[in-house]
Design an enzyme around this catalytic site. Structure first.
Site, mmCIF file in Angstrom:
data_model
loop_
_atom_site.group_PDB
_atom_site.id
_atom_site.type_symbol
_atom_site.label_atom_id
_atom_site.label_comp_id
_atom_site.label_asym_id
_atom_site.label_seq_id
_atom_site.Cartn_x
_atom_site.Cartn_y
_atom_site.Cartn_z
ATOM 1 N N LYS A 11 0.768 -1.057 -0.076
ATOM 2 C CA LYS A 11 0.260 -0.135 -0.054
ATOM 3 C C LYS A 11 0.888 1.165 0.475
ATOM 4 O O LYS A 11 1.541 1.101 -0.459
ATOM 5 C CB LYS A 11 -0.669 -0.302 1.169
ATOM 6 C CG LYS A 11 -1.685 -1.509 1.138
ATOM 7 C CD LYS A 11 -2.549 -1.589 2.204
ATOM 8 C CE LYS A 11 -3.258 -2.500 2.242
ATOM 9 N NZ LYS A 11 -4.669 -2.681 2.740
ATOM 10 N N GLU A 163 -11.219 -10.050 -1.206
ATOM 11 C CA GLU A 163 -10.917 -8.785 0.383
ATOM 12 C C GLU A 163 -12.522 -8.229 0.758
ATOM 13 O O GLU A 163 -12.502 -6.844 0.041
ATOM 14 C CB GLU A 163 -10.365 -8.568 0.411
ATOM 15 C CG GLU A 163 -8.373 -8.590 -0.240
ATOM 16 C CD GLU A 163 -7.272 -7.482 -0.056
ATOM 17 O OE1 GLU A 163 -6.534 -8.356 -0.332
ATOM 18 O OE2 GLU A 163 -7.429 -6.359 -0.315
HETATM 19 P P1 13P Z 1 -4.590 -6.274 5.720
HETATM 20 O O1 13P Z 1 -3.644 -7.954 5.320
HETATM 21 O O2 13P Z 1 -3.665 -5.178 6.608
HETATM 22 O O3 13P Z 1 -5.907 -6.096 6.176
HETATM 23 O O4 13P Z 1 -4.898 -6.200 4.069
HETATM 24 C C1 13P Z 1 -5.139 -6.626 3.262
HETATM 25 C C2 13P Z 1 -4.979 -6.394 1.955
HETATM 26 O O5 13P Z 1 -5.999 -5.296 1.521
HETATM 27 C C3 13P Z 1 -4.614 -6.440 1.115
HETATM 28 O O6 13P Z 1 -4.483 -6.002 -0.465
#
Ligand code: 13P
Length: 250
Positions: A11, A163
């Site tokens: 991210k 997700e």
């Molecule tokens: P997290 O593993 O921090 O919950 O994030 C998941 C995600 O959005 C992966 O693209």
């Protein structure tokens, strides 16, 4: 059989100095039994791909534009991503669908460009908590899946990531039954649209608060071919434990 895939999504985290995590990961996993992918911020792609070159780690981006080139200030094209040495791109992440108002139609155009540029498109789908509580999760997934995936998808150029929005970064995860229900549904839909060959070949990842503590049981669920990991992919030591668990599930 589908080869399992452990994918990380940094991210908007990480500076150049944090790319030493790639070196640490490569040292921990010189010959992984699963595919490894790390999706970096665009400004780190070139250096990240250079570090991973010659190793069993693929570098990916987190978005690309749906047009091949031109007057799109601030954007990067799929061929620019490929030119860095990256070979995949996350598309339609819920954070982009939300913060950048990306529709499934735009995601499909982006995915087509990505595939034309030789990239694997990791297309994200997921319901909000309101949608889950209204009991129409499968309708939401069905709509996003059919509208976001282009017709030229194959087992090589497409990965799906389920997700649930309410599970991302929250520490909450669906029950194993809920994960299995959605993954089985996605598999059935892919087979119906693309036929059994492609439908069976596409990897379906689970994402949303995947951690070293909970990943082993998630990897036992049917049609879970790996994970798309956010926070726990930032540190090689954490991500490595998830990779170990995925290897153990093979
Ligand atoms: P997290 O593993 O921090 O919950 O994030 C998941 C995600 O959005 C992966 O693209």
């Amino acid at each position: 059989m589908r080869r399992k895939l452990a994918a990380g999504n940094w991210k908007m985290n990480g500076l150049r100095r944090d790319l030493t995590e790639i070196d640490a990961l490569l040292a921990l996993h010189p010959a992984p039994q699963v595919d490894l992918l790390l999706c970096l911020p665009s400004v780190l792609l070139l250096e990240g791909a250079a570090r991973a070159e010659g190793h069993a780690l693929t570098i990916g981006a987190q978005d690309c534009h749906h047009r091949p080139a031109g007057a799109h200030t601030g954007d990067i094209s799929a061929s620019m991503v490929a030119d860095t040495g990256a070979s995949a791109v996350i598309l339609g992440h819920s954070e982009r669908r939300d913060e950048h108002e990306e529709s499934s139609e735009i995601v499909r155009k982006k995915a087509r460009r990505a595939m034309e540029a030789g990239l694997t498109a990791v297309i994200c789908l997921g319901e909000s908590l309101d949608e889950r509580e209204a009991l129409n999760t499968l309708d939401i997934i069905d709509g996003q899946l059919s509208a976001s995936v282009p017709d030229n998808a194959t087992g090589l150029n497409l990965v799906i990531a389920y997700e649930p929005i309410w599970a991302i970064g929250t520490g909450l995860t669906p029950t194993l039954e809920q994960i299995g229900e959605v993954h089985d549904f996605i598999r059935t839909r892919l087979e119906r649209r693309f036929g059994p060959g492609v439908g069976q070949a596409v990897r379906i990842l689970y994402g949303g608060s995947v951690k070293p503590e909970n990943c082993a049981e998630i990897f036992q669920v049917s049609n879970v071919d790996g994970a798309l990991v956010g926070g726990a992919s930032l540190k090689a030591d954490d991500f490595s434990l998830i990779i170990n668990a995925l290897e153990a599930s093979v």
